[in-house]
Design a protein around this motif. Structure first.
Motif, PDB file in Angstrom:
ATOM      1  N   LYS A  12     -20.511  -5.468 -15.471  1.00 46.37           N
ATOM      2  CA  LYS A  12     -19.981  -6.435 -16.432  1.00 46.37           C
ATOM      3  C   LYS A  12     -20.930  -6.607 -17.622  1.00 46.37           C
ATOM      4  CE  LYS A  12     -18.327 -11.246 -16.676  1.00 46.37           C
ATOM      5  NZ  LYS A  12     -18.141 -12.500 -15.892  1.00 46.37           N
ATOM      6  N   LEU A  13     -22.228  -6.755 -17.333  1.00 47.23           N
ATOM      7  CA  LEU A  13     -23.204  -6.903 -18.410  1.00 47.23           C
ATOM      8  C   LEU A  13     -23.333  -5.629 -19.235  1.00 47.23           C
ATOM      9  CD1 LEU A  13     -26.406  -8.878 -17.298  1.00 47.23           C
ATOM     10  CD2 LEU A  13     -24.813  -9.418 -19.128  1.00 47.23           C
ATOM     11  N   GLN A  14     -23.313  -4.479 -18.558  1.00 42.51           N
ATOM     12  CA  GLN A  14     -23.508  -3.219 -19.272  1.00 42.51           C
ATOM     13  C   GLN A  14     -22.329  -2.876 -20.181  1.00 42.51           C
ATOM     14  OE1 GLN A  14     -24.484  -1.068 -15.758  1.00 42.51           O
ATOM     15  NE2 GLN A  14     -26.682  -1.364 -16.016  1.00 42.51           N
ATOM     16  N   ILE A  15     -21.124  -3.263 -19.781  1.00 43.88           N
ATOM     17  CA  ILE A  15     -19.972  -3.087 -20.660  1.00 43.88           C
ATOM     18  C   ILE A  15     -20.150  -3.936 -21.924  1.00 43.88           C
ATOM     19  CG2 ILE A  15     -17.506  -3.608 -20.917  1.00 43.88           C
ATOM     20  CD1 ILE A  15     -17.171  -2.761 -17.968  1.00 43.88           C
ATOM     21  N   LYS A  16     -20.645  -5.149 -21.730  1.00 40.11           N
ATOM     22  CA  LYS A  16     -20.891  -6.042 -22.866  1.00 40.11           C
ATOM     23  C   LYS A  16     -21.980  -5.472 -23.778  1.00 40.11           C
ATOM     24  CE  LYS A  16     -21.644 -10.948 -23.894  1.00 40.11           C
ATOM     25  NZ  LYS A  16     -21.847 -12.300 -23.307  1.00 40.11           N
ATOM     26  N   VAL A  17     -23.048  -4.939 -23.173  1.00 39.32           N
ATOM     27  CA  VAL A  17     -24.124  -4.341 -23.953  1.00 39.32           C
ATOM     28  C   VAL A  17     -23.612  -3.159 -24.769  1.00 39.32           C
ATOM     29  CG1 VAL A  17     -26.259  -2.993 -23.780  1.00 39.32           C
ATOM     30  CG2 VAL A  17     -26.013  -5.100 -22.463  1.00 39.32           C
ATOM     31  N   LEU A  18     -22.850  -2.279 -24.135  1.00 38.32           N
ATOM     32  CA  LEU A  18     -22.348  -1.102 -24.842  1.00 38.32           C
ATOM     33  C   LEU A  18     -21.435  -1.499 -25.996  1.00 38.32           C
ATOM     34  CD1 LEU A  18     -22.172   1.920 -25.183  1.00 38.32           C
ATOM     35  CD2 LEU A  18     -20.397   1.982 -23.408  1.00 38.32           C
ATOM     36  N   ASP A  19     -20.595  -2.503 -25.769  1.00 40.46           N
ATOM     37  CA  ASP A  19     -19.728  -2.992 -26.836  1.00 40.46           C
ATOM     38  C   ASP A  19     -20.563  -3.523 -28.005  1.00 40.46           C
ATOM     39  OD1 ASP A  19     -17.039  -3.979 -27.882  1.00 40.46           O
ATOM     40  OD2 ASP A  19     -18.157  -5.861 -27.758  1.00 40.46           O
ATOM     41  N   SER A  20     -21.597  -4.298 -27.718  1.00 44.89           N
ATOM     42  CA  SER A  20     -22.463  -4.836 -28.771  1.00 44.89           C
ATOM     43  C   SER A  20     -23.184  -3.721 -29.511  1.00 44.89           C
ATOM     44  CB  SER A  20     -23.490  -5.804 -28.171  1.00 44.89           C
ATOM     45  OG  SER A  20     -22.862  -6.934 -27.625  1.00 44.89           O
ATOM     46  N   ARG A  21     -23.714  -2.753 -28.764  1.00 39.24           N
ATOM     47  CA  ARG A  21     -24.420  -1.636 -29.396  1.00 39.24           C
ATOM     48  C   ARG A  21     -23.477  -0.850 -30.320  1.00 39.24           C
ATOM     49  NH1 ARG A  21     -29.725  -3.010 -28.542  1.00 39.24           N
ATOM     50  NH2 ARG A  21     -30.447  -2.649 -26.436  1.00 39.24           N
ATOM     51  N   ASN A  22     -22.280  -0.561 -29.841  1.00 41.41           N
ATOM     52  CA  ASN A  22     -21.322   0.193 -30.657  1.00 41.41           C
ATOM     53  C   ASN A  22     -20.939  -0.564 -31.923  1.00 41.41           C
ATOM     54  OD1 ASN A  22     -20.774   2.741 -29.408  1.00 41.41           O
ATOM     55  ND2 ASN A  22     -19.721   1.667 -27.751  1.00 41.41           N
ATOM     56  N   ARG A  23     -20.845  -1.870 -31.797  1.00 45.77           N
ATOM     57  CA  ARG A  23     -20.415  -2.693 -32.929  1.00 45.77           C
ATOM     58  C   ARG A  23     -21.511  -2.838 -33.977  1.00 45.77           C
ATOM     59  NH1 ARG A  23     -20.838  -8.061 -32.975  1.00 45.77           N
ATOM     60  NH2 ARG A  23     -21.048  -8.153 -30.700  1.00 45.77           N
ATOM     61  N   LEU A  24     -22.767  -2.864 -33.543  1.00 45.37           N
ATOM     62  CA  LEU A  24     -23.867  -3.194 -34.450  1.00 45.37           C
ATOM     63  C   LEU A  24     -24.667  -1.988 -34.932  1.00 45.37           C
ATOM     64  CD1 LEU A  24     -25.159  -6.293 -32.449  1.00 45.37           C
ATOM     65  CD2 LEU A  24     -23.867  -6.344 -34.591  1.00 45.37           C
ATOM     66  N   LEU A  25     -24.555  -0.850 -34.253  1.00 43.73           N
ATOM     67  CA  LEU A  25     -25.399   0.296 -34.566  1.00 43.73           C
ATOM     68  C   LEU A  25     -24.578   1.524 -34.953  1.00 43.73           C
ATOM     69  CD1 LEU A  25     -27.831  -0.051 -31.518  1.00 43.73           C
ATOM     70  CD2 LEU A  25     -28.255  -0.839 -33.865  1.00 43.73           C
ATOM     71  N   GLU A  26     -25.246   2.495 -35.565  1.00 46.67           N
ATOM     72  CA  GLU A  26     -24.600   3.770 -35.889  1.00 46.67           C
ATOM     73  C   GLU A  26     -24.289   4.536 -34.600  1.00 46.67           C
ATOM     74  OE1 GLU A  26     -23.690   4.812 -38.916  1.00 46.67           O
ATOM     75  OE2 GLU A  26     -24.426   2.946 -39.796  1.00 46.67           O
ATOM     76  N   GLU A  27     -23.324   5.441 -34.683  1.00 47.91           N
ATOM     77  CA  GLU A  27     -22.773   6.097 -33.489  1.00 47.91           C
ATOM     78  C   GLU A  27     -23.820   6.808 -32.650  1.00 47.91           C
ATOM     79  OE1 GLU A  27     -19.319   9.374 -32.276  1.00 47.91           O
ATOM     80  OE2 GLU A  27     -19.790   8.961 -34.371  1.00 47.91           O
ATOM     81  N   ASP A  28     -24.772   7.498 -33.295  1.00 49.59           N
ATOM     82  CA  ASP A  28     -25.755   8.309 -32.563  1.00 49.59           C
ATOM     83  C   ASP A  28     -27.050   7.560 -32.259  1.00 49.59           C
ATOM     84  OD1 ASP A  28     -24.072  10.457 -32.436  1.00 49.59           O
ATOM     85  OD2 ASP A  28     -24.964  11.530 -34.122  1.00 49.59           O
ATOM     86  N   HIS A  29     -27.050   6.255 -32.410  1.00 51.25           N
ATOM     87  CA  HIS A  29     -28.280   5.494 -32.193  1.00 51.25           C
ATOM     88  C   HIS A  29     -28.734   5.617 -30.725  1.00 51.25           C
ATOM     89  CE1 HIS A  29     -31.116   2.146 -32.009  1.00 51.25           C
ATOM     90  NE2 HIS A  29     -31.110   2.124 -33.331  1.00 51.25           N
ATOM     91  N   PRO A  30     -30.048   5.792 -30.497  1.00 49.12           N
ATOM     92  CA  PRO A  30     -30.542   5.933 -29.121  1.00 49.12           C
ATOM     93  C   PRO A  30     -30.157   4.781 -28.196  1.00 49.12           C
ATOM     94  CG  PRO A  30     -32.260   6.508 -30.693  1.00 49.12           C
ATOM     95  CD  PRO A  30     -31.122   5.970 -31.498  1.00 49.12           C
ATOM     96  N   ASP A  31     -30.076   3.553 -28.726  1.00 50.13           N
ATOM     97  CA  ASP A  31     -29.736   2.410 -27.867  1.00 50.13           C
ATOM     98  C   ASP A  31     -28.294   2.487 -27.358  1.00 50.13           C
ATOM     99  OD1 ASP A  31     -32.256   1.391 -28.095  1.00 50.13           O
ATOM    100  OD2 ASP A  31     -31.752  -0.109 -29.621  1.00 50.13           O
ATOM    101  N   ILE A  32     -27.415   3.102 -28.132  1.00 52.20           N
ATOM    102  CA  ILE A  32     -26.035   3.310 -27.669  1.00 52.20           C
ATOM    103  C   ILE A  32     -26.030   4.304 -26.510  1.00 52.20           C
ATOM    104  CG2 ILE A  32     -23.763   4.243 -28.282  1.00 52.20           C
ATOM    105  CD1 ILE A  32     -24.144   3.103 -31.068  1.00 52.20           C
ATOM    106  N   ILE A  33     -26.818   5.355 -26.657  1.00 51.88           N
ATOM    107  CA  ILE A  33     -26.877   6.378 -25.606  1.00 51.88           C
ATOM    108  C   ILE A  33     -27.484   5.784 -24.331  1.00 51.88           C
ATOM    109  CG2 ILE A  33     -27.660   8.696 -25.019  1.00 51.88           C
ATOM    110  CD1 ILE A  33     -27.910   9.249 -28.039  1.00 51.88           C
TER     111      ILE A  33
END
Length: 364
Positions: free
Chosen positions: A103-124
């Motif tokens: 549940k938390l990791q889905i939220k994190v991934l959504d936040s990362r995708n929304r705030l960062l560029e597509e290839d950003h290391p934090d998204i990966i």
């Protein structure tokens, strides 16, 4: 730096001093105090050191506090708040609270995708962590899909020899094994182990992980002697480098015991599994790994024709798997089928009766 060099206990002691000093001089809500409790800083991250030592409950306690402070002082979209969510999710996973982690990791991934560029290391990183939770929950196809994407991005952005790319290969190999693609898993794991040995050396923790994963694939492909040989080496290295009570050492005992069982060395398997179950109960109590170890020992009891003992252990295993996975999940169905088989043998005079084929029920 201490933790990165493998000195987890020393890092823990240092970080406790840092946290205490910052709390006294700056106050609990100062950003530097919060960072001492939990951020990506290797020197001042007490919670991560707890996690590295397998002290997931201690890590969770700090990380819940950090997330609350970060949300209140920095806001939900602040990078430190998202990192705090990530770290708490990892501790949830270590405690076997896989649904909470997911549940938390889905939220994190959504936040990362929304705030960062597509290839950003934090998204990966977020994709990688979510894939781990998918695997822990038995959502193997979902995990495999994410890990294929992660490996492609790692190769493209970092190159094949980068540690994060090798890590992605290792995770994908585990997912291949979970969906029955054992030859594909073994092929990747041989490559990973070769790279780990070349770049890190045999005693590095990541090299030992690679040995363990390759041994699991050997076992899945019926190469039980090869699996046993690697697992003996892994257990020796982990005992020497980490100590007997470390989660990775206990996992190594578990895997070696399964290979013993598959080779028909049931007395050796039983001895190790009794030891492992005692360690699991003492350190993790109702953790899913404890339940898995109960099932492994029940399987060994079955092959030793100790059917009453096997039934006693397998009943709570079925109950917990129904709760975690649901009644129709393959893991639950397999556990129910095994319980039915054991009860069938227990209700029959089986002296001289042949049990199932050697090692048929064992799985890593």
């Amino acid at each position: 730096m201490l933790r990165e060099q493998g000195y987890d206990s020393e890092a823990e002691k240092f970080q406790i001093l840092v946290l205490d000093a910052r709390s006294r001089t700056l106050g609990e809500e100062h950003p530097d105090t919060i960072r001492a409790m939990d951020t990506t800083s290797a020197m001042t991250n007490l919670a991560i050191s707890y996690g590295s030592l397998g002290k997931y409950a201690d890590a969770e306690k700090i990380q819940i506090k950090v997330l609350d402070l970060s949300n209140r002082l920095l806001g939900e979209d602040h990078p430190d708040t998202i990192t705090a969510m990530t770290n708490l999710a990892i501790s949830y996973g270590g405690l076997g609270q896989y649904a909470d982690a997911e549940k938390l990791q889905i939220k994190v991934l959504d936040s990362r995708n929304r705030l960062l560029e597509e290839d950003h290391p934090d998204i990966i990183h977020a994709m990688t962590n979510l894939a781990i939770s998918y695997g822990s929950l038995g959502k193997y196809a979902d995990a495999e899909k994410l890990e294929i994407k992660v490996l492609d991005m790692r190769n493209r952005l970092l190159g094949e020899d980068h540690p994060d790319t090798i890590h992605a290969m290792s995770k994908l190999a585990l997912s291949y094994g979970s969906v029955g693609k054992y030859a594909d898993a073994e092929k990747l794991e041989i490559k990973v182990l070769d790279m780990r040995n070349r770049l890190l050396g045999e005693d590095h923790i990541d090299t030992i992980h690679a040995m363990s994963h390759l041994a699991i694939s050997h076992g899945s492909l019926g190469k039980y002697a090869d699996a046993e040989k690697l697992q003996i080496k892994v257990l020796d290295l982990r005992n020497r480098l980490l100590g007997e009570d470390h989660p990775d050492t206990i996992t190594a005992m578990t895997n070696l015991a399964i290979s013993y069982g598959r080779l028909g060395k049931y007395a050796d398997a039983e001895k190790l599994q009794i030891k492992v179950l005692d360690l699991r109960n003492r350190l993790l109590e109702e953790h899913p790994d404890t339940i898995n170890e109960m099932e492994n020992l029940a399987i060994t009891f079955y092959y030793l024709q100790k059917y009453a003992d096997a039934v006693r252990l397998q009943i709570p295993v079925v109950d917990v798997k129904k709760k975690i996975f649901g009644e129709e999940h393959p893991n639950t169905v397999k556990a129910v089928a095994f319980l039915a088989e054991v009860r069938s043998q227990a209700n029959t005079d089986t002296s001289g009766t042949q049990s199932k084929n050697k090692g048929e029920f064992y799985s890593f």
